[in-house]
Structures are given as structure tokens and as C-alpha cells.
Design a protein around this motif. Structure first.
Motif, mmCIF file in Angstrom:
data_model
loop_
_atom_site.group_PDB
_atom_site.id
_atom_site.type_symbol
_atom_site.label_atom_id
_atom_site.label_comp_id
_atom_site.label_asym_id
_atom_site.label_seq_id
_atom_site.Cartn_x
_atom_site.Cartn_y
_atom_site.Cartn_z
ATOM 1 N N ALA A 131 -30.915 23.383 -84.825
ATOM 2 C CA ALA A 131 -31.689 22.137 -84.773
ATOM 3 C C ALA A 131 -32.705 22.039 -85.908
ATOM 4 N N PHE A 132 -33.068 23.178 -86.513
ATOM 5 C CA PHE A 132 -34.046 23.158 -87.614
ATOM 6 C C PHE A 132 -33.372 22.998 -88.977
ATOM 7 N N ASN A 133 -32.056 22.878 -88.999
ATOM 8 C CA ASN A 133 -31.288 22.719 -90.244
ATOM 9 C C ASN A 133 -31.642 23.772 -91.292
ATOM 10 N N PRO A 134 -31.564 25.039 -90.915
ATOM 11 C CA PRO A 134 -31.920 26.082 -91.885
ATOM 12 C C PRO A 134 -30.830 26.257 -92.930
ATOM 13 N N PRO A 135 -31.146 26.923 -94.043
ATOM 14 C CA PRO A 135 -30.100 27.238 -95.027
ATOM 15 C C PRO A 135 -29.173 28.320 -94.473
ATOM 16 N N THR A 136 -28.204 28.716 -95.265
ATOM 17 C CA THR A 136 -27.239 29.731 -94.846
ATOM 18 C C THR A 136 -27.955 31.010 -94.418
ATOM 19 N N LEU A 137 -27.562 31.540 -93.286
ATOM 20 C CA LEU A 137 -28.179 32.746 -92.752
ATOM 21 C C LEU A 137 -27.787 33.959 -93.595
ATOM 22 N N GLU A 138 -28.799 34.675 -94.087
ATOM 23 C CA GLU A 138 -28.573 35.938 -94.774
ATOM 24 C C GLU A 138 -28.536 37.041 -93.715
ATOM 25 N N VAL A 139 -27.504 37.868 -93.741
ATOM 26 C CA VAL A 139 -27.335 38.897 -92.715
ATOM 27 C C VAL A 139 -27.450 40.282 -93.361
ATOM 28 N N PHE A 140 -28.330 41.098 -92.803
ATOM 29 C CA PHE A 140 -28.546 42.449 -93.303
ATOM 30 C C PHE A 140 -28.125 43.434 -92.217
ATOM 31 N N GLU A 141 -27.018 44.116 -92.466
ATOM 32 C CA GLU A 141 -26.428 45.003 -91.478
ATOM 33 C C GLU A 141 -27.133 46.360 -91.451
ATOM 34 N N SER A 142 -26.848 47.092 -90.374
ATOM 35 C CA SER A 142 -27.339 48.456 -90.221
ATOM 36 C C SER A 142 -26.182 49.425 -90.392
ATOM 37 N N PRO A 143 -26.461 50.662 -90.768
ATOM 38 C CA PRO A 143 -25.420 51.687 -90.621
ATOM 39 C C PRO A 143 -24.989 51.741 -89.152
ATOM 40 N N GLU A 144 -23.749 52.091 -88.894
ATOM 41 C CA GLU A 144 -23.260 52.128 -87.525
ATOM 42 C C GLU A 144 -23.741 53.362 -86.766
ATOM 43 N N GLN A 145 -24.095 54.416 -87.482
ATOM 44 C CA GLN A 145 -24.598 55.637 -86.844
ATOM 45 C C GLN A 145 -25.774 56.192 -87.647
ATOM 46 N N HIS A 146 -26.552 57.051 -86.985
ATOM 47 C CA HIS A 146 -27.648 57.782 -87.626
ATOM 48 C C HIS A 146 -28.680 56.856 -88.277
ATOM 49 N N PHE A 147 -29.039 55.793 -87.571
ATOM 50 C CA PHE A 147 -29.982 54.822 -88.127
ATOM 51 C C PHE A 147 -31.371 54.894 -87.499
ATOM 52 N N ARG A 148 -31.508 55.502 -86.328
ATOM 53 C CA ARG A 148 -32.814 55.544 -85.664
ATOM 54 C C ARG A 148 -33.625 56.755 -86.137
ATOM 55 N N MET A 149 -34.872 56.473 -86.530
ATOM 56 C CA MET A 149 -35.748 57.541 -86.984
ATOM 57 C C MET A 149 -36.627 58.071 -85.844
ATOM 58 N N ARG A 150 -36.473 57.506 -84.658
ATOM 59 C CA ARG A 150 -37.217 57.957 -83.486
ATOM 60 C C ARG A 150 -36.237 58.159 -82.335
ATOM 61 N N ALA A 151 -36.530 59.154 -81.501
ATOM 62 C CA ALA A 151 -35.733 59.372 -80.288
ATOM 63 C C ALA A 151 -36.604 60.093 -79.271
ATOM 64 N N GLU A 152 -36.494 59.662 -78.019
ATOM 65 C CA GLU A 152 -37.278 60.266 -76.943
ATOM 66 C C GLU A 152 -36.351 60.648 -75.792
ATOM 67 N N PHE A 153 -36.524 61.856 -75.290
ATOM 68 C CA PHE A 153 -35.659 62.355 -74.224
ATOM 69 C C PHE A 153 -36.497 62.974 -73.108
ATOM 70 N N ARG A 154 -36.038 62.818 -71.878
ATOM 71 C CA ARG A 154 -36.554 63.626 -70.784
ATOM 72 C C ARG A 154 -35.962 65.022 -70.896
ATOM 73 N N ILE A 155 -36.666 65.996 -70.391
ATOM 74 C CA ILE A 155 -36.119 67.346 -70.275
ATOM 75 C C ILE A 155 -35.812 67.581 -68.798
ATOM 76 N N TRP A 156 -34.537 67.836 -68.511
ATOM 77 C CA TRP A 156 -34.097 67.996 -67.122
ATOM 78 C C TRP A 156 -33.922 69.485 -66.827
ATOM 79 N N HIS A 157 -34.605 69.951 -65.803
ATOM 80 C CA HIS A 157 -34.571 71.359 -65.429
ATOM 81 C C HIS A 157 -33.653 71.560 -64.226
ATOM 82 N N THR A 158 -32.795 72.589 -64.302
ATOM 83 C CA THR A 158 -32.003 73.028 -63.152
ATOM 84 C C THR A 158 -32.398 74.476 -62.861
ATOM 85 N N ASP A 159 -31.750 75.088 -61.897
ATOM 86 C CA ASP A 159 -32.098 76.464 -61.542
ATOM 87 C C ASP A 159 -31.920 77.434 -62.702
ATOM 88 N N ASP A 160 -30.905 77.195 -63.536
ATOM 89 C CA ASP A 160 -30.622 78.157 -64.600
ATOM 90 C C ASP A 160 -30.462 77.514 -65.977
#
Length: 361
Positions: free
Chosen positions: A22-51
Motif C-alpha cells: 500500500a505504500f508503493n515502495p521500490p523493489t525490495l532488496e533482500v539480504f540473505e543469511s548463511p543457512e548454518q553457523h550464523f548465530r553468534m549467541r547461544a544459550e542452553f540449560r544444563i540437564w542433570h541426571t544421576d550419572d
């Protein structure tokens, strides 16, 4: 055969084109990401079992009522350095009862430059013995380690790492503080910075930047303007931005700790701020022709939108297409979209970053 990533990217492109048609923008420029190994942050829970103990995430049921523990041995969307460190770090933690006892979460923050910061979060108080062993582990693995427990933060060396981002022919260094916001996809971030600098071409005046964070966009865009005045509300981000300005030997930027709403009040001479007086900043001395905004997901408040309407050019980076669309209903009354971009910061999710250059009608 079209990859899963490409299918999802195509769906995002169609959605953005339709949403903003509706805003009549120009052609959309698209900047892709690598498909893997792109996140520079990661957070995980540590799950403990008996052993055993392992990295974990949770998968919610369709009705959102139940959570299932999912063991994580590798995390392909994270930077390769994180994937390489994960099993080595886990083995060292398992082998040491002091470092593994009551360990609740592990957070990784990596850089393209090769630095790594690891935050170990515990459900029990940290001891002097923990300090000694964690320092030894940090030296052994060549990483920085921070320990956290309830109300306590143990910084063994520094609470930040330094990233290097390439923007055309110049490399910029950025202090990235643990637990503070940084762009998670560094390779797409570089594309965003280059796009913003291209959008800023042609000015001989000054730039106003609201929501500047740690100066992510401020540094490269400062090369396109006579002077830059940037605002940010979070103290840690302001300190990081000032460190980054000095580290990169840039002398035409002033940063003030102001919200967008407070800047509007100061610029309209509705209120005086001691923070500006103490820093010897005179807003009225600036000759702005361009404003750059990268607001939070909630978008821009009405008073700030009215202020933006007075600028010749508005460069708007958005992490929420819905609030961008809503804000454009106001900005399109006085400006037209002359550049339109989509940055795939968050592959395999519905989130996208968008960019528009608006010029006065």
C-alpha cells in the motif's frame, strides 16, 4: 531441490512485499543469511541426571501446555566456534565437581574475530575455589568466563569481548558486553551496516541517531556526515558506545543517555537535561538533515514520529514489520519510501529485519 531455508526465505519475502504494498515502495532488496553457523549467541540449560549432564533446550507441545527436554549435542545454527567449544567445555565441567555442581545454564557469546565469552549460571552461591578453577579453565580453553548465581556476578577478567565488522573497506571494532544486546547474526549485520551507509550517501550536514545501542550503526555512518549526535537510554550500551568511538578513533560523534521521548523534549526546548549540560552538549548547534532510528519491537512513540516528520531523510531499521507498518502510516504523510530492504537476521523463524529510506515529499 529448494532448501528448507530458501522456502522459508521466499515466504518472508512474499509476506513483506504484500504487507507494505500500500505504500508503493521500490523493489525490495533482500539480504540473505548463511543457512548454518550464523548465530553468534547461544544459550542452553544444563540437564542433570544421576550419572550425566548435557546441554538441553525445551520443545513445547502444540497446545503449549507441556515441555519436553531435548538433548543438544550440536547446534548447527550457531557459529562454528561455539559448536567446536561445546563438547570440550562440557567434558571439562563434568570432570570437575566444583564447576558442575548446581550448574543451571551455559551462555555462549562469540565473534567473527574469534573471541569467546562463556557465562556459567548456577543455582548455588559461587566460592573462592570456583574462582580459582574457573580461571584455570578459562586459560586452558582461551576463553573469558563469567560466573552467575542469584544476585552475584563473578567477572574473572573482563565482562566483554571485541567484535570486528567489515563495512566496505573499513573494519570497525565493537565492545560486546555480556548480557547486553548485540546483533545475533554478524554476517547479516555487516550487510545491514553497508545498506545503511549507502542510504546515507549525499549529506553535507549532521545525523541524529535515536536508540543507538552500542554504536553498531553509529560508527560506520559517522563517515557519511559532518557530525553525529546519538542517544541511548541503557547505561551499559552508552558506555560501550563511548568505548567503541574511542577505540575506532572517531572524533565527530557525541552520545547522550536519553530516551527518544527525552530527546524530543530537549530538541523542542520543552525541558532541560543536566545530562546534556554536564557533557557540554548543545543540541541546537547541530544542523540535522537525516535521522537514523532502530527502535525496539514496540516501534516509535507518537511524539517522536511527529519529530521525525521534520527531517529531510529518515533511515529506519525495524525488527518488527508490524510496528514499522503502523509507523509508516504517519511517516508516509510527509515522506516517500525511496529504498526498501529485508535482512534475514533470524533464519528458521518468522522474524525479519526491515529497512526503509524515507525522503521528504
Amino acid at each position: 531441490m529448494t532448501s528448507v531455508y530458501q522456502q522459508q526465505l521466499d515466504a518472508k519475502i512474499d509476506r513483506i512485499r504484500n504487507q507494505f504494498s500500500a505504500f508503493n515502495p521500490p523493489t525490495l532488496e533482500v539480504f540473505e543469511s548463511p543457512e548454518q553457523h550464523f548465530r553468534m549467541r547461544a544459550e542452553f540449560r544444563i540437564w542433570h541426571t544421576d550419572d550425566d549432564m548435557f546441554y538441553a533446550m525445551f520443545e513445547r507441545s502444540e497446545d503449549n501446555q507441556q515441555k519436553t527436554v531435548v538433548r543438544i549435542d550440536e547446534f548447527p545454527i550457531a557459529d562454528q566456534s561455539i559448536n567446536s567449544l561445546m563438547p570440550i567445555l562440557l567434558a571439562e565441567l563434568k570432570a570437575n565437581p566444583v564447576l558442575s555442581k548446581k550448574l543451571f545454564e551455559v551462555h555462549f557469546l562469540a565473534t567473527l574475530k574469534g573471541e569467546m565469552l562463556v557465562s556459567l549460571v548456577y543455582r548455588a552461591p559461587l566460592t573462592d575455589e570456583w574462582d580459582t578453577l574457573a580461571k584455570q579453565l578459562a586459560e586452558q580453553l582461551n576463553v573469558k568466563i563469567i560466573g552467575r548465581s542469584r544476585g552475584v556476578k563473578r567477572v574473572l577478567t573482563e565482562e566483554y569481548i571485541v567484535e570486528e565488522l567489515q563495512v566496505f573497506d573499513r573494519t570497525f571494532q565493537y565492545q560486546q558486553i555480556e548480557s547486553s544486546f548485540t546483533q545475533p547474526n554478524a554476517q547479516v549485520c555487516q550487510k545491514m551496516l553497508q545498506w545503511a551507509c549507502t542510504a546515507a550517501e549525499g549529506s553535507s550536514k549532521d545525523l541524529l541517531e535515536l536508540y543507538c545501542g552500542n554504536g553498531n550503526f553509529t560508527l560506520p555512518m559517522s563517515l557519511k556526515f559532518n557530525r553525529v549526535f546519538a542517544t541511548e537510554l541503557a547505561k551499559s550500551s552508552v558506555y560501550a558506545a563511548q568505548w567503541n568511538i574511542e577505540k575506532n578513533n572517531i572524533d565527530n560523534i557525541q552520545v547522550a543517555r536519553l530516551s527518544a521521548e527525552e530527546f524530543t523534549q530537549a530538541y523542542n526546548a520543552e525541558r532541560e537535561f543536566r545530562r546534556l549540560q554536564e557533557a557540554n552538549i548543545d543540541i541546537q548547534s547541530y544542523d540535522f538533515d537525516t535521522v537514523f532510528v532502530d527502535p525496539p519491537r514496540a516501534g516509535i512513540d507518537d511524539d517522536t514520529l511527529k519529530l521525525l516528520q521534520g527531517f529531510e531523510r529518515i533511515i529506519y531499521i525495524s525488527c518488527n514489520p508490524n510496528t514499522l507498518h503502523d509507523n509508516l502510516k504517519t511517516l508516509a504523510q510527509t515522506h516517500k519510501i525511496s529504498k526498501f530492504a529485508m535482512f534475514d537476521q533470524f533464519p528458521y523463524t518468522h522474524h525479519v529485519e526491515s529497512g526503509v529510506l524515507l525522503e521528504k515529499i
